[in-house]
Design a protein around this motif. Structure first.
Motif, short mmCIF file in Angstrom:
data_model
loop_
_atom_site.label_atom_id
_atom_site.label_comp_id
_atom_site.label_asym_id
_atom_site.label_seq_id
_atom_site.Cartn_x
_atom_site.Cartn_y
_atom_site.Cartn_z
N ASN A 142 0.78 -1.24 0.00
CA ASN A 142 0.00 0.00 0.00
C ASN A 142 0.81 1.30 0.00
O ASN A 142 0.23 2.36 0.15
CB ASN A 142 -0.95 0.01 1.21
N THR B 140 -2.99 -4.46 -4.03
CA THR B 140 -2.97 -3.19 -3.32
C THR B 140 -4.38 -2.65 -3.11
O THR B 140 -5.30 -2.95 -3.89
CB THR B 140 -2.13 -2.15 -4.09
N ASP B 141 -4.54 -1.84 -2.06
CA ASP B 141 -5.84 -1.22 -1.79
C ASP B 141 -6.05 0.05 -2.61
O ASP B 141 -7.18 0.52 -2.73
CB ASP B 141 -5.96 -0.86 -0.30
#
Length: 334
Positions: A305, A323-324
């Motif tokens: 992140n 990933t966010d």
């Protein structure tokens, strides 16, 4: 076939452990031979390497010198409400190679996108999915608890098929994350693979539960699959804090963690015939990537992140990551 190095180490260890426990050479030989026969008879072969690579390293959206795939976690839950059509579209707009989507079921058996067993965390509703029909879920606002709730107000909980069709339209690779329900999930996914044959070259089925992946391979052995794992997950939370206050329970679960970790790295991956191993990012190293590469398995790291971490995975390790957010740094996710 089992690789000779792995096979020798595995069965030598099993032989020694069983011999120490039983003190019987005869029973040790019988039990070790039985394990070998079990793996030889019931394991699934990996799908062809070229097709697994097509799924894990599509031309569209790859980044860095190693052509790494960037996968939006839950569709990119920082950039849009997680597990929604809006998240899928935002991920595509922001340059994702693919999206990770969580499969769950409504009370009336409709496959939907949802991470939790309840709707409380992400919607304006309350209650377990197991008690809510899809018609009830359709009344909820999936953006109600998101930081950008005003921008995405009124976003609905999508069916699995709606999300898949949108991903196909946008040419996004799909990482199906199956939380449980092995029979129902295998049936729902097999139906989609038959309806949309493009999924064989553009999706992968993942799960923390080996029985889910094994059931998927039983149902459709041509599907690319992966096991997901976080070491020490039984004894510790994602941030490292102990799960149990009792020292005895903590030590026991730590021992179970060691057994589970050994099983993932030496038995379960062979039994399921996986093509990728999804591992929590803190446990990834060049040596770890090489360990799996020698076994024909690719490492995918989660959840990455920050920009510094992303550069590390793209340029040095050259492994795919989940990933966010595709647009900015965000809080760690365990």
């Amino acid at each position: 076939m089992l690789q000779l190095g792995d096979e020798t180490s595995l069965f030598s260890l099993v032989f020694v452990v069983v011999l120490l426990v039983t003190r019987s050479p005869v029973w040790t030989t019988v039990l070790t031979a039985s394990l070998y026969l079990f793996l030889a008879m019931f394991r699934f072969p990996q799908v062809p390497v070229n097709r697994a690579r097509q799924v894990l390293h599509p031309v569209k959206g790859a980044v860095g010198s190693g052509k790494v795939s960037v996968v939006a976690h839950r569709g990119g839950g920082h950039d849009a409400p997680e597990n929604t059509i809006a998240a899928v579209r935002e991920a595509s707009k922001n340059g994702a190679t693919g999206v990770e989507l969580d499969l769950e079921f409504s009370a009336d058996g409709v496959p939907i996108l949802m991470h939790d067993e309840t709707v409380d965390r992400t919607t304006n509703g309350s209650g377990p999915l197991s008690q809510m029909r899809f018609s009830d879920l359709g009344k909820l606002d999936a953006a109600a608890k998101h930081r950008l709730r005003e921008k995405f107000a009124g976003e609905k909980i999508p069916t699995l098929e709606e999300a898949v069709e949108e991903c196909i339209r946008l040419q996004l690779t799909i990482y199906f994350d199956v939380k449980g329900h092995p029979d129902e999930a295998a049936a729902a996914l097999t139906h989609l693979y038959k309806k949309h044959s493009v999924l064989y070259n553009s999706s992968i089925v993942c799960s923390f539960e080996p029985k889910v992946i094994y059931r998927m391979r039983q149902s459709n052995p041509d599907v690319v699959t992966a096991l997901t794992h976080r070491p020490w997950s039984l004894s510790r939370f994602g941030d490292g804090a102990p799960r149990f206050s009792s020292p005895w329970k903590h030590h026991w679960m730590t021992l179970m963690d060691m057994v589970l970790d050994w099983a993932h790295h030496h038995v379960l991956w062979k039994l399921c015939g996986i093509s990728a191993f999804l591992i929590q990012k803190n446990f990834v190293s060049p040596e770890y990537v090489q360990y799996w590469a020698q076994r024909g398995v690719e490492v995918v790291a989660w959840t990455v992140n920050t920009n510094v971490e992303k550069q590390y995975y793209q340029e040095l390790l050259q492994v795919n990551y989940i990933t966010d957010s595709l647009v900015e740094d965000c809080d760690p996710h365990y």
